[in-house]
Design a protein around this motif. Structure first.
Motif, short mmCIF file in Angstrom:
data_model
loop_
_atom_site.label_atom_id
_atom_site.label_comp_id
_atom_site.label_asym_id
_atom_site.label_seq_id
_atom_site.Cartn_x
_atom_site.Cartn_y
_atom_site.Cartn_z
N LYS A 136 0.82 -1.21 0.00
CA LYS A 136 0.00 0.00 0.00
C LYS A 136 0.85 1.26 0.00
O LYS A 136 0.38 2.33 -0.34
CB LYS A 136 -0.92 0.00 1.23
CG LYS A 136 -2.35 -0.36 0.88
CD LYS A 136 -3.31 0.30 1.83
CE LYS A 136 -4.63 0.64 1.15
NZ LYS A 136 -5.53 1.33 2.01
N SER A 137 2.10 1.07 0.42
CA SER A 137 2.91 2.26 0.64
C SER A 137 3.60 2.75 -0.63
O SER A 137 4.35 3.70 -0.61
CB SER A 137 3.98 1.96 1.70
OG SER A 137 4.73 0.84 1.26
N ARG A 138 3.29 2.11 -1.75
CA ARG A 138 3.97 2.52 -2.98
C ARG A 138 3.52 3.94 -3.38
O ARG A 138 2.39 4.35 -3.14
CB ARG A 138 3.66 1.54 -4.09
CG ARG A 138 2.18 1.58 -4.38
CD ARG A 138 1.74 0.78 -5.55
NE ARG A 138 0.32 1.08 -5.70
CZ ARG A 138 -0.59 0.17 -5.87
NH1 ARG A 138 -0.26 -1.09 -5.94
NH2 ARG A 138 -1.85 0.50 -6.00
N SER A 139 4.44 4.62 -4.04
CA SER A 139 4.07 5.95 -4.49
C SER A 139 3.94 5.99 -5.99
O SER A 139 3.97 7.03 -6.61
CB SER A 139 5.11 6.97 -4.01
OG SER A 139 6.39 6.52 -4.41
N VAL A 140 3.79 4.77 -6.60
CA VAL A 140 3.66 4.70 -8.05
C VAL A 140 2.40 5.40 -8.52
O VAL A 140 2.26 5.74 -9.69
CB VAL A 140 3.63 3.24 -8.55
CG1 VAL A 140 5.01 2.63 -8.51
CG2 VAL A 140 2.61 2.44 -7.77
N GLU B 209 -6.43 -8.57 -6.70
CA GLU B 209 -5.61 -9.27 -7.67
C GLU B 209 -5.86 -8.80 -9.10
O GLU B 209 -4.95 -8.66 -9.91
CB GLU B 209 -5.85 -10.79 -7.60
CG GLU B 209 -5.23 -11.48 -6.40
CD GLU B 209 -6.03 -11.28 -5.14
OE1 GLU B 209 -7.26 -11.04 -5.24
OE2 GLU B 209 -5.45 -11.32 -4.03
N LEU B 210 -7.13 -8.57 -9.39
CA LEU B 210 -7.49 -8.15 -10.74
C LEU B 210 -6.71 -6.91 -11.16
O LEU B 210 -6.15 -6.82 -12.24
CB LEU B 210 -8.98 -7.81 -10.78
CG LEU B 210 -9.94 -8.96 -11.02
CD1 LEU B 210 -11.37 -8.45 -10.88
CD2 LEU B 210 -9.72 -9.55 -12.39
N GLU B 211 -6.69 -5.96 -10.24
CA GLU B 211 -6.02 -4.69 -10.55
C GLU B 211 -4.52 -4.88 -10.69
O GLU B 211 -3.90 -4.30 -11.56
CB GLU B 211 -6.31 -3.67 -9.45
CG GLU B 211 -7.77 -3.30 -9.39
CD GLU B 211 -8.20 -2.97 -7.99
OE1 GLU B 211 -7.79 -1.92 -7.50
OE2 GLU B 211 -8.91 -3.79 -7.37
N GLU B 212 -3.97 -5.74 -9.81
CA GLU B 212 -2.53 -6.02 -9.90
C GLU B 212 -2.21 -6.53 -11.29
O GLU B 212 -1.27 -6.08 -11.94
CB GLU B 212 -2.13 -7.08 -8.86
CG GLU B 212 -2.23 -6.60 -7.41
CD GLU B 212 -1.16 -5.58 -7.07
OE1 GLU B 212 -0.02 -5.73 -7.54
OE2 GLU B 212 -1.48 -4.61 -6.35
N ALA B 213 -3.05 -7.45 -11.76
CA ALA B 213 -2.82 -8.04 -13.07
C ALA B 213 -2.88 -6.98 -14.16
O ALA B 213 -2.03 -6.92 -15.05
CB ALA B 213 -3.86 -9.13 -13.34
N ALA B 214 -3.89 -6.12 -14.06
CA ALA B 214 -4.04 -5.07 -15.06
C ALA B 214 -2.82 -4.15 -15.06
O ALA B 214 -2.34 -3.71 -16.09
CB ALA B 214 -5.31 -4.27 -14.79
N CYS C 270 -1.47 -1.20 -17.76
CA CYS C 270 -2.56 -0.22 -17.70
C CYS C 270 -2.20 0.86 -16.70
O CYS C 270 -1.67 0.58 -15.63
CB CYS C 270 -3.85 -0.90 -17.24
SG CYS C 270 -4.56 -2.00 -18.46
N ASN C 271 -2.54 2.11 -17.04
CA ASN C 271 -2.38 3.14 -16.02
C ASN C 271 -3.60 3.10 -15.10
O ASN C 271 -4.60 2.44 -15.42
CB ASN C 271 -2.14 4.52 -16.65
CG ASN C 271 -3.36 5.03 -17.40
OD1 ASN C 271 -4.48 4.67 -17.07
ND2 ASN C 271 -3.12 5.83 -18.43
#
Lengths: 294, 430, 279
Positions: A3-7, C170-175, C180-181
């Protein structure tokens, strides 16, 4: 996930700022402005002057405010009767194997989704003193009914009965959710012990529903203090009985947008905020004990 | 993106709000240039009566034949919201350029410098007050300056339903009737028609149609030298007259009136007579009983007096119009004979311009509408107003009218109203 | 459940039906009566005693609605306002709710707290300044004026935030790994999954916007620029009277769209309200 990522970079602002700025401009700033305005007096054509607590002392000395509070209490007390009624209907509706439950649910819920201003017009004619069907029904049993929507107290009762009628559907939805949370084993055990329906209702259904009932009581009371739509639509804004039947919100509306006393209206709004704030606090204080998230 | 521009606009507006105010120069008392072609600009004209909108549109059309470069858009609001809206528009210097004004609200707007005076127009002879009833010019004058151009006027007379009187075998009203005759007829009408659910009178207990004419006829007054007349014994007697009619069950009380306006009872054939103004003519013409109705002068008070109030709408212009010349030109046109005749022919209102009322009277010959014109000429008094009339009008509606027919005699109720009204009047002077 | 208990309960369902039928009749009566009055002449409506069934079908009340009231104008204002608010809320609240549920950024906690704080404040408190903003923008008597404050919703944001929290990440991680931005992820992956939440929010907003009285009452004053709720509530302001039958016909047509919507989407409406009622 991390959660701590700043991407996320600038993206969060794209997502959040429209709502945040809107809330800032249309809600947070107005909140502060109303607080400030409540210490000013506005002329009929604008121009505010600082008057200190004068609006509040006027508020304390205003018999209309007390009357509005009394009206609200009476209104709320009557609408609260909708809760026991809804408990009865909801528990009947949730009996296993009851046919047509969905049809009943639709019918009971209809008043809640109907447009209050439209359905109020219907009630206005039902309540009519001369040809209204209510008084004609009362006439059959020998009662000469009053002119419901234009006489003191009767008008308030008329508004409250409408509120009661509209509330039952919503109450039933909340209670049904509560009923689903009661394990059916409890009923089975009770019937094995020979307890009849009425006894099961008393000793299982009602006690286990108290959280929902309490929740509804608080919600109903808060809504009662915000009474406006039915009052306005059923009685009509120029009804001579209005000064004796009005709610705090009507008083606010009248001061702000008819009398053009914005400063005083702001003070009334702050009073409503205080009352509703207290009730909300009360609700939050106890909510952990009785609301289940699922 | 649209949403973000909305947000930006909102934020800007919110910022702008913190520093509002700011006076633009007074554009009020402008005259009109001699050459109409030189007058240009957009105007907003605010009115409250949907029934009169077609006539107003026709007037605008006629105006444009003379002033082709002025675009007038009519803005309509319901009466309940009309003045509230004007006040908020006034507080942000956004009043419509030209708009309808009534007596109770006039002084509030004029005293707060919202209205342009007629000085420029009268000096240039583009508006001549001599064309309108004197009482109306006075109604729209404050501190020696006139602001409103009278548009129409109304007085009060007695309406009755000939057929209901015949059914009840009661002699119909005459111009010689007194209050005693009115009441005696009410007694007979009630006996004959009451069982059928028909009221003897359909009086709405309004201040303009019922209370003021009775108080004035009886020698009382509503307001004089900044003092309330509700405590005056002659006024009290007049109020008692109405209270007795309500108490006897001849006239619906305030609560019954609130549910069904008594005027509607009369036009539905559910009431036999009433005091009312000429503004009901268009409603009368729509009534299923329209051919049974007619009008006579009000009955006389016991002392033989007969008075009515005269009230009328005026057209006024904003003191801060952005197109003052065009506004003045339109205002002058609205006050002219052509505009008056358009209104009269439409039958929507009785024009204030002297000599143009014939068309109005003829728009419904069966009603003897001449009665209203004669009332204005012979026994009308100006409609009572003060700087903030609305405050004590509210007292009348909230406290006086509901007490009519109640247990307390008017000699007890009315002086209490007078005290409160005097208090309100005292505050105005500050 | 044992057979015996089952039988016992089924046996007494007859009594339950009797009570429920009486109850639903009481709930339904005003609607049935309205239907009857809308098709009755004025004389029938005011008849003492009343006939329980209409003598015939009187359509004139309906035609008169269109002659005497700017019903169609008001209907379209209601439609536009409802659509505008609903679409606005769906877009804005789901965006903000998603950010609060999934992203990390400075002042997140503070911003969320500020937004949620307005949930506890009764709407009247905002009303005068909101009105002044709309007035400054020159938006009185316009559709955007009626819509404007209502597209920003703390409640909707909260509702969507809660909803997004229940969706597995998980879905978003995959995207994201697909390149994907965040906007694409949100639009193509998250929103389709969030349909039930969006439907709940849409239903609540549609119901509330269609019925809303106080705000549009304050910002509109021309009869042909106000929504139906205000038009019906201010009928008494009209010069010349509107007969009861015409009023009933107007009220019937005004609430018909919502009632139809409710009957068609019944289960979803009930779920949506239960979901939001127990926030």
């Amino acid at each position: 996930m991390s959660k701590s990522r700043s991407v996320d970079g600038k993206w969060p602002w794209v997502f959040v700022l429209p709502t945040f700025l809107g809330v800032l401009a249309f809600y947070l700033w107005p909140l502060l402005k109303t607080m400030y305005d409540s210490f000013t007096e506005t002329g009929p054509f604008g121009g505010a002057t600082w008057v200190g607590a004068a609006n509040y002392s006027q508020l304390i000395g205003d018999s209309e405010v007390y009357r509005a509070i009394v009206n609200t209490v009476v209104y709320t007390a009557i609408v609260l009767l909708g809760i026991p009624i809804a408990v009865l209907f909801a528990s009947l509706l949730n009996r296993p194997g009851l046919k047509g439950a969905m049809v009943y649910r639709t019918l009971f819920f209809l008043p809640y989704v109907a447009m209050p201003t439209a359905i109020s017009l219907v009630w206005r004619i039902i309540y009519n003193g001369e040809y209204g069907v209510l008084n004609q029904a009362l006439g059959v049993i020998g009662i000469d009914g009053p002119s419901w929507i234009t006489e003191e107290w009767f008008a308030l009762v008329a508004v409250a009965l409408l509120g009661l009628w509209m509330s039952i559907g919503f109450n039933m939805i909340v209670l049904s959710a509560g009923l689903k949370g009661i394990p059916s084993e409890l009923y089975e055990a009770a019937s094995l012990d020979g307890a009849g329906s009425a006894q099961q209702f008393r000793s299982i259904t009602v006690p286990l529903l108290t959280p929902s009932i309490f929740f509804l009581s608080v919600i109903t009371t808060i809504a009662g203090f915000q009474l406006f739509d039915q009052l306005f639509a059923l009685l009509g804004p120029t009804n001579p009985v209005m000064p004796k039947t009005q709610s705090l919100v009507f008083l606010f509306y009248d001061a702000a947008f008819v009398g053009n006393e914005r400063g005083y209206a702001a003070a009334v709004a702050v009073l409503i905020l205080a009352v509703v704030g207290l009730l909300t606090l009360f609700q939050f204080r106890f909510q952990r004990r009785w609301v289940t998230y699922d | 993106m649209r949403i973000s521009s909305v947000v930006a606009g909102v934020v800007l507006a919110a910022l702008a709000l913190t520093g509002c105010g700011g006076n633009s120069g007074s554009a009020g008392d402008a005259g009109v240039p001699d050459d109409p072609a030189k007058v240009k600009g957009d105007l907003t004209y605010a009115i409250w009566d949907v029934n009169q909108q077609p006539a107003m549109q026709e007037i605008v059309k006629a105006f444009n034949q003379k002033y082709p470069d002025v675009k007038v858009s009519i803005s309509l609001a319901t009466f309940d919201q009309y003045f509230t809206k004007l006040k908020t528009q006034g507080s942000s210097d956004n009043l419509p350029d030209v708009f309808w004004m009534n007596g109770p609200n006039f002084q509030l707007f004029a005293a707060n410098k919202q209205l342009g005076t007629l000085e420029g127009l009268t000096e240039a002879k583009q508006v001549d007050p001599a064309n309108y009833p004197k009482a109306l010019n006075e109604l729209y004058t404050l501190d020696g300056k006139q602001y409103g151009v009278p548009k129409d006027f109304d007085t009060i007379a007695l309406w009755y339903n000939k057929k209901l009187f015949a059914d009840a075998k009661v002699e119909p009203p005459t111009a010689e009737w007194t209050w005693a005759d009115y009441k005696a007829a009410a007694v007979k009408l009630k006996a004959a028609l009451g069982p059928k659910g028909i009221w003897a009178t359909g009086d709405s207990l309004g201040n303009q149609a019922n209370l003021y004419p009775a108080m004035l006829s009886n020698g009382g007054y509503v307001i004089k030298d900044g003092k309330s007349g509700y405590g005056d014994p002659k006024s009290v007697e007049a109020l008692q007259f109405w209270s007795d009619l309500v108490k006897g069950g001849f006239t619906p009380n305030a609560a019954q009136n609130a549910e069904t306006r008594s005027q509607e009872r009369f036009f539905d054939g559910k009431a036999a007579m009433m005091w009312n103004g000429n503004w009901v003519v268009s409603a009368a013409l729509k009534s299923p009983h329209k051919n049974d109705l007619t009008v006579v002068p009000l009955p006389k008070a016991p002392n033989g007096g007969r008075k009515t109030v005269i009230h009328g709408i005026a057209n006024v212009m904003s003191a801060k119009s952005k197109n003052p010349e065009a506004a003045a030109a339109f205002l002058a046109f609205l006050g002219g004979k052509d505009a008056a005749l358009i209104q009269a022919k439409a039958g929507a209102a009785n024009p204030a311009f002297t000599g143009t009322q014939t068309d109005f009277v003829n728009s419904a010959p069966q009603y003897n509408l001449k009665t209203y014109i004669e009332a204005a000429e012979q026994y009308a008094e100006p409609y009572p107003v003060s700087k903030d009339t609305g405050v004590w009008n509210k007292l009348e509606i909230d406290e006086l009218v509901p007490a009519l027919g109640g247990p307390k005699p008017m000699s007890e109720v009315a002086p209490q109203i007078a005290t409160k009204m005097d208090e309100a009047l005292g505050k105005e002077k500050k | 459940m044992t057979k015996r208990a089952d039988q016992q309960r089924l046996g007494s369902n007859r009594l339950a039906h009797v009570i429920l039928v009486i109850g639903s009749l009481a709930m339904m009566f005003p609607f049935l009566w309205q239907l009857k009055l809308a098709f009755s002449s004025n004389a029938e409506i005011q008849a003492v005693p009343p006939d329980l069934l209409p003598k015939g079908l009187e359509w004139t009340n309906f035609t008169e609605v269109f002659e005497r009231l700017p019903f169609l104008d008001q209907f379209w204002v209601s439609v536009a306002v409802t659509l505008g608010r609903t679409v606005g809320q769906l877009v804005l609240c789901s965006m903000a709710g998603y950010a609060f549920a999934r992203m990390s950024f400075r002042f997140k906690g503070l911003m969320l707290a500020l937004i949620l704080s307005i949930l506890m404040v009764p709407s009247q408190v905002y009303l005068i300044p909101q009105y002044q903003i709309i007035q400054q923008l020159g938006w009185l008597n316009t559709i955007q004026g009626i819509i404007a404050p209502g597209v920003f919703s703390a409640f909707g944001t909260f509702l969507m935030m809660q909803f997004f929290k229940t969706i597995p990440a998980e879905l978003e991680e995959a995207a994201r790994l697909d390149g994907c931005n965040p906007w694409q992820t949100f639009w193509k992956v998250v929103l389709p999954v969030a349909k039930p939440g969006l439907i709940s929010l849409a239903i609540i907003t549609v119901l509330a916007s269609w019925a809303d009285l106080l705000w549009p009452l304050v910002v509109t004053s021309s009869p042909n620029e106000m929504p139906l709720a205000v038009g019906l509530a201010t009928l008494s302001g009209y010069q010349g009277s509107i007969s009861p039958g015409v009023m009933m016909a107007a009220a019937l047509m005004a609430m018909a769209p919502i009632l139809i919507l409710f009957v068609v989407l019944q289960r979803r409406v009930v779920e949506g309200i239960a979901f939001s009622g127990l926030k």
